[in-house]
Design a protein around this motif. Structure first.
Motif, PDB file in Angstrom:
ATOM      1  N   ARG A 185       0.834  -1.208   0.000  1.00 29.90           N
ATOM      2  CA  ARG A 185       0.000   0.000   0.000  1.00 29.90           C
ATOM      3  C   ARG A 185       0.870   1.258   0.000  1.00 29.90           C
ATOM      4  O   ARG A 185       0.548   2.245  -0.677  1.00 29.90           O
ATOM      5  N   CYS A 186       1.990   1.223   0.722  1.00 33.31           N
ATOM      6  CA  CYS A 186       2.918   2.369   0.728  1.00 33.31           C
ATOM      7  C   CYS A 186       3.472   2.618  -0.673  1.00 33.31           C
ATOM      8  O   CYS A 186       3.578   3.760  -1.112  1.00 33.31           O
ATOM      9  N   GLY A 187       3.836   1.539  -1.358  1.00 35.48           N
ATOM     10  CA  GLY A 187       4.353   1.681  -2.708  1.00 35.48           C
ATOM     11  C   GLY A 187       3.316   2.215  -3.670  1.00 35.48           C
ATOM     12  O   GLY A 187       3.626   3.050  -4.539  1.00 35.48           O
ATOM     13  N   LEU A 188       2.073   1.781  -3.522  1.00 30.43           N
ATOM     14  CA  LEU A 188       1.006   2.286  -4.382  1.00 30.43           C
ATOM     15  C   LEU A 188       0.747   3.769  -4.134  1.00 30.43           C
ATOM     16  O   LEU A 188       0.511   4.536  -5.069  1.00 30.43           O
ATOM     17  N   VAL A 189       0.789   4.162  -2.862  1.00 35.29           N
ATOM     18  CA  VAL A 189       0.582   5.583  -2.540  1.00 35.29           C
ATOM     19  C   VAL A 189       1.701   6.414  -3.135  1.00 35.29           C
ATOM     20  O   VAL A 189       1.455   7.459  -3.753  1.00 35.29           O
ATOM     21  N   ALA A 190       2.927   5.962  -2.977  1.00 39.58           N
ATOM     22  CA  ALA A 190       4.062   6.725  -3.491  1.00 39.58           C
ATOM     23  C   ALA A 190       4.030   6.823  -5.014  1.00 39.58           C
ATOM     24  O   ALA A 190       4.431   7.846  -5.586  1.00 39.58           O
ATOM     25  N   ALA A 191       3.530   5.785  -5.686  1.00 42.66           N
ATOM     26  CA  ALA A 191       3.483   5.807  -7.148  1.00 42.66           C
ATOM     27  C   ALA A 191       2.313   6.637  -7.673  1.00 42.66           C
ATOM     28  O   ALA A 191       2.398   7.213  -8.755  1.00 42.66           O
ATOM     29  N   VAL A 208       0.674   9.311  -6.083  1.00 43.97           N
ATOM     30  CA  VAL A 208       0.580  10.707  -5.646  1.00 43.97           C
ATOM     31  C   VAL A 208       1.550  11.571  -6.449  1.00 43.97           C
ATOM     32  O   VAL A 208       2.666  11.158  -6.744  1.00 43.97           O
ATOM     33  N   ARG A 209       1.122  12.757  -6.777  1.00 44.28           N
ATOM     34  CA  ARG A 209       1.963  13.658  -7.579  1.00 44.28           C
ATOM     35  C   ARG A 209       2.849  14.547  -6.724  1.00 44.28           C
ATOM     36  O   ARG A 209       3.908  14.958  -7.152  1.00 44.28           O
ATOM     37  N   GLN A 210       2.410  14.881  -5.519  1.00 45.82           N
ATOM     38  CA  GLN A 210       3.220  15.724  -4.634  1.00 45.82           C
ATOM     39  C   GLN A 210       3.641  14.905  -3.422  1.00 45.82           C
ATOM     40  O   GLN A 210       2.854  14.139  -2.864  1.00 45.82           O
ATOM     41  N   ALA A 211       4.875  15.100  -3.008  1.00 45.54           N
ATOM     42  CA  ALA A 211       5.420  14.313  -1.900  1.00 45.54           C
ATOM     43  C   ALA A 211       4.697  14.596  -0.587  1.00 45.54           C
ATOM     44  O   ALA A 211       4.569  13.707   0.251  1.00 45.54           O
ATOM     45  N   GLY A 212       4.206  15.802  -0.408  1.00 40.59           N
ATOM     46  CA  GLY A 212       3.511  16.144   0.834  1.00 40.59           C
ATOM     47  C   GLY A 212       2.231  15.363   1.036  1.00 40.59           C
ATOM     48  O   GLY A 212       1.851  15.046   2.165  1.00 40.59           O
ATOM     49  N   GLU A 213       1.554  15.028  -0.044  1.00 41.76           N
ATOM     50  CA  GLU A 213       0.318  14.254   0.061  1.00 41.76           C
ATOM     51  C   GLU A 213       0.580  12.810   0.468  1.00 41.76           C
ATOM     52  O   GLU A 213      -0.279  12.170   1.071  1.00 41.76           O
ATOM     53  N   ALA A 214       1.729  12.293   0.128  1.00 37.19           N
ATOM     54  CA  ALA A 214       2.038  10.893   0.408  1.00 37.19           C
ATOM     55  C   ALA A 214       2.695  10.686   1.762  1.00 37.19           C
ATOM     56  O   ALA A 214       2.805   9.553   2.224  1.00 37.19           O
ATOM     57  N   MET A 269       1.878  11.292   4.982  1.00 38.87           N
ATOM     58  CA  MET A 269       1.104  10.689   6.071  1.00 38.87           C
ATOM     59  C   MET A 269       0.722   9.236   5.783  1.00 38.87           C
ATOM     60  O   MET A 269       0.948   8.370   6.637  1.00 38.87           O
ATOM     61  N   PRO A 270       0.156   8.899   4.607  1.00 40.63           N
ATOM     62  CA  PRO A 270      -0.173   7.488   4.370  1.00 40.63           C
ATOM     63  C   PRO A 270       1.049   6.576   4.348  1.00 40.63           C
ATOM     64  O   PRO A 270       0.992   5.452   4.844  1.00 40.63           O
ATOM     65  N   VAL A 271       2.157   7.058   3.803  1.00 38.38           N
ATOM     66  CA  VAL A 271       3.360   6.223   3.752  1.00 38.38           C
ATOM     67  C   VAL A 271       3.930   6.016   5.157  1.00 38.38           C
ATOM     68  O   VAL A 271       4.312   4.898   5.523  1.00 38.38           O
ATOM     69  N   SER A 272       3.972   7.064   5.967  1.00 36.93           N
ATOM     70  CA  SER A 272       4.499   6.906   7.326  1.00 36.93           C
ATOM     71  C   SER A 272       3.596   6.008   8.169  1.00 36.93           C
ATOM     72  O   SER A 272       4.092   5.197   8.961  1.00 36.93           O
ATOM     73  N   LEU A 308       4.310   2.426   6.972  1.00 33.41           N
ATOM     74  CA  LEU A 308       5.602   1.946   7.468  1.00 33.41           C
ATOM     75  C   LEU A 308       5.538   1.609   8.954  1.00 33.41           C
ATOM     76  O   LEU A 308       6.116   0.610   9.398  1.00 33.41           O
ATOM     77  N   ALA A 309       4.829   2.415   9.717  1.00 33.36           N
ATOM     78  CA  ALA A 309       4.670   2.133  11.149  1.00 33.36           C
ATOM     79  C   ALA A 309       3.875   0.851  11.368  1.00 33.36           C
ATOM     80  O   ALA A 309       4.228   0.030  12.222  1.00 33.36           O
ATOM     81  N   ALA A 310       2.807   0.670  10.592  1.00 33.27           N
ATOM     82  CA  ALA A 310       2.001  -0.549  10.729  1.00 33.27           C
ATOM     83  C   ALA A 310       2.819  -1.781  10.347  1.00 33.27           C
ATOM     84  O   ALA A 310       2.730  -2.824  11.014  1.00 33.27           O
ATOM     85  N   ALA A 311       3.627  -1.676   9.307  1.00 28.51           N
ATOM     86  CA  ALA A 311       4.475  -2.803   8.903  1.00 28.51           C
ATOM     87  C   ALA A 311       5.510  -3.112   9.986  1.00 28.51           C
ATOM     88  O   ALA A 311       5.768  -4.280  10.288  1.00 28.51           O
ATOM     89  N   ALA A 312       6.087  -2.077  10.582  1.00 26.91           N
ATOM     90  CA  ALA A 312       7.083  -2.287  11.635  1.00 26.91           C
ATOM     91  C   ALA A 312       6.473  -2.975  12.849  1.00 26.91           C
ATOM     92  O   ALA A 312       7.065  -3.901  13.415  1.00 26.91           O
ATOM     93  N   VAL A 313       5.280  -2.550  13.235  1.00 22.27           N
ATOM     94  CA  VAL A 313       4.610  -3.172  14.391  1.00 22.27           C
ATOM     95  C   VAL A 313       4.252  -4.621  14.075  1.00 22.27           C
ATOM     96  O   VAL A 313       4.389  -5.510  14.925  1.00 22.27           O
ATOM     97  N   SER A 314       3.800  -4.885  12.851  1.00 19.63           N
ATOM     98  CA  SER A 314       3.460  -6.259  12.465  1.00 19.63           C
ATOM     99  C   SER A 314       4.690  -7.157  12.481  1.00 19.63           C
ATOM    100  O   SER A 314       4.637  -8.294  12.955  1.00 19.63           O
TER     101      SER A 314
END
Length: 173
Positions: free
Chosen positions: A51-57, A59-65, A67-70, A73-79
């Protein structure tokens, strides 16, 4: 902080650890459900990273991505951290796995199942339900090597208890 050595079921000299009755040591008697739960948590982490990779691909502006990417990444780290706890037999890992599983379906539904995220969101929701149900289904089970009757037989006699035996050896000398 010093970490304990990995549990391999072998003593430091390389021989296999065996209990008093000839049964296998604690490694062989663990429930396989812990391993299955750990694998499902790793799959949930992989879906979060997808899902992080899809969001990064998408989104056109880095600022929009950001929060969802962070959050992904936090959810993946906890898992991953919880999966490691499940494999090591940590007592807290069952509760953490249940909470991750229970939170996965609402989290996937909250993202809206938009076109680009339909497959990872649906898989996350289904996997979250499987993790939560799997943890609840195996809660309270003992390891396969320990019979339940032995756990209910009462206290260990003073002559067989390891602490008392060691104490008695030191006082006899």
């Amino acid at each position: 902080m010093k970490r304990p050595p990995p549990e391999t079921g072998h003593l430091p000299d390389g021989t296999r650890a065996v209990a008093a009755g000839g049964a296998a040591g604690p490694i062989a008697s663990r429930l396989p459900s812990r391993r299955v739960t750990a694998i499902m948590l790793l799959a949930a982490a992989a879906l979060d990273l997808t899902r992080c990779g899809l969001v990064a691909a998408a989104v056109r502006q880095a600022g929009e991505a950001a929060m969802p990417v962070s959050a992904g990444l936090a959810a993946a780290a906890v898992s991953i951290w919880t999966a490691r706890g499940c494999q090591r037999g940590a007592r807290w890992s069952g509760w953490a796995a249940f909470l991750i599983g229970a939170a996965s379906a609402p989290q996937a539904a909250a993202s809206g199942f938009s076109a680009a995220y339909t497959i990872p969101d649906g898989a996350t929701a289904a996997l979250g339900v499987l993790v939560a149900v799997g943890v609840l289904a195996t809660a309270g089970r003992q390891a396969t090597g320990a019979p339940k009757a032995a756990a209910l037989s009462g206290p260990v006699p003073a002559t067989e208890h390891p602490i008392t035996t060691k104490f008695m050896e030191n006082t006899d000398a």
